[in-house]
Scaffold this active site. Structure first.
Site, PDB file in Angstrom:
ATOM      1  N   ASP A 133       0.835  -1.201   0.000  1.00 57.92           N
ATOM      2  CA  ASP A 133       0.000   0.000   0.000  1.00 57.92           C
ATOM      3  C   ASP A 133       0.873   1.256   0.000  1.00 57.92           C
ATOM      4  O   ASP A 133       1.795   1.382   0.807  1.00 57.92           O
ATOM      5  CB  ASP A 133      -0.898  -0.007   1.244  1.00 57.92           C
ATOM      6  CG  ASP A 133      -2.096   0.910   1.132  1.00 57.92           C
ATOM      7  OD1 ASP A 133      -2.014   1.922   0.402  1.00 57.92           O
ATOM      8  OD2 ASP A 133      -3.108   0.619   1.779  1.00 57.92           O
ATOM      9  N   HIS A 173      -0.559   4.490   0.048  1.00 54.28           N
ATOM     10  CA  HIS A 173      -1.402   5.622   0.435  1.00 54.28           C
ATOM     11  C   HIS A 173      -0.758   6.385   1.590  1.00 54.28           C
ATOM     12  O   HIS A 173      -0.797   5.953   2.730  1.00 54.28           O
ATOM     13  CB  HIS A 173      -2.801   5.142   0.832  1.00 54.28           C
ATOM     14  CG  HIS A 173      -3.585   4.631  -0.326  1.00 54.28           C
ATOM     15  ND1 HIS A 173      -3.551   3.313  -0.703  1.00 54.28           N
ATOM     16  CD2 HIS A 173      -4.412   5.261  -1.188  1.00 54.28           C
ATOM     17  CE1 HIS A 173      -4.329   3.155  -1.761  1.00 54.28           C
ATOM     18  NE2 HIS A 173      -4.860   4.314  -2.074  1.00 54.28           N
TER      19      HIS A 173
END
Length: 139
Positions: free
Chosen positions: A17, A19
């Site tokens: 991930d 983000h």
């Protein structure tokens, strides 16, 4: 030792991930609340979380995931903590931690069964995590 009575937490975004925005917001919010924050950033492995927690003598690991694969990425994290001598460390997880729309009560049960102390749905207020840290650590 300065900051010894402060709660030390390790935060990061697990797995593949990338983000980063939520991670920066959590870092800011937790730091502003007076917590000692070790921020590992994005694309963090379980091993990196555990090693950082040991090194920092952290009381909690807060795992974020937004790409939906958090449930897969965190499997076995409690066991890794136990093996590293972190049996008492608090494990919190939050964000978009499962694929698709699922009943969060069921999602939470699965994460608690994996050894997490708390699980938070997408959009949770970081103040709730701070409140829970203080409660769970008896502060």
């Amino acid at each position: 030792m300065e900051g010894h009575d402060k709660i030390t937490i390790v935060i990061g975004v697990i797995g593949a991930d990338v983000h980063a925005v939520g991670n920066k917001i959590l870092n800011y919010t937790f730091t502003k609340a007076g917590l000692n924050v070790v921020n590992l950033g994005v694309m963090v492995s379980q091993t990196e979380f555990v090693e950082a927690a040991v090194e920092a003598d952290a009381q909690a690991i807060l795992v974020s995931s937004l790409y939906g694969h958090g449930e897969i990425d965190v499997k076995g994290l409690r066991e890794k903590c136990d093996e590293a001598g972190l049996a008492d460390i608090l494990l919190y997880v939050g964000g978009n931690i499962v694929v698709g729309k699922q009943d969060f009560n069921e999602v939470e049960k699965r994460f608690l069964a994996m050894g997490f102390n708390r699980a938070y749905p997408p959009g949770s207020d970081p103040a709730l995590s701070i409140k829970h840290l203080n409660e769970d650590l008896g502060k």
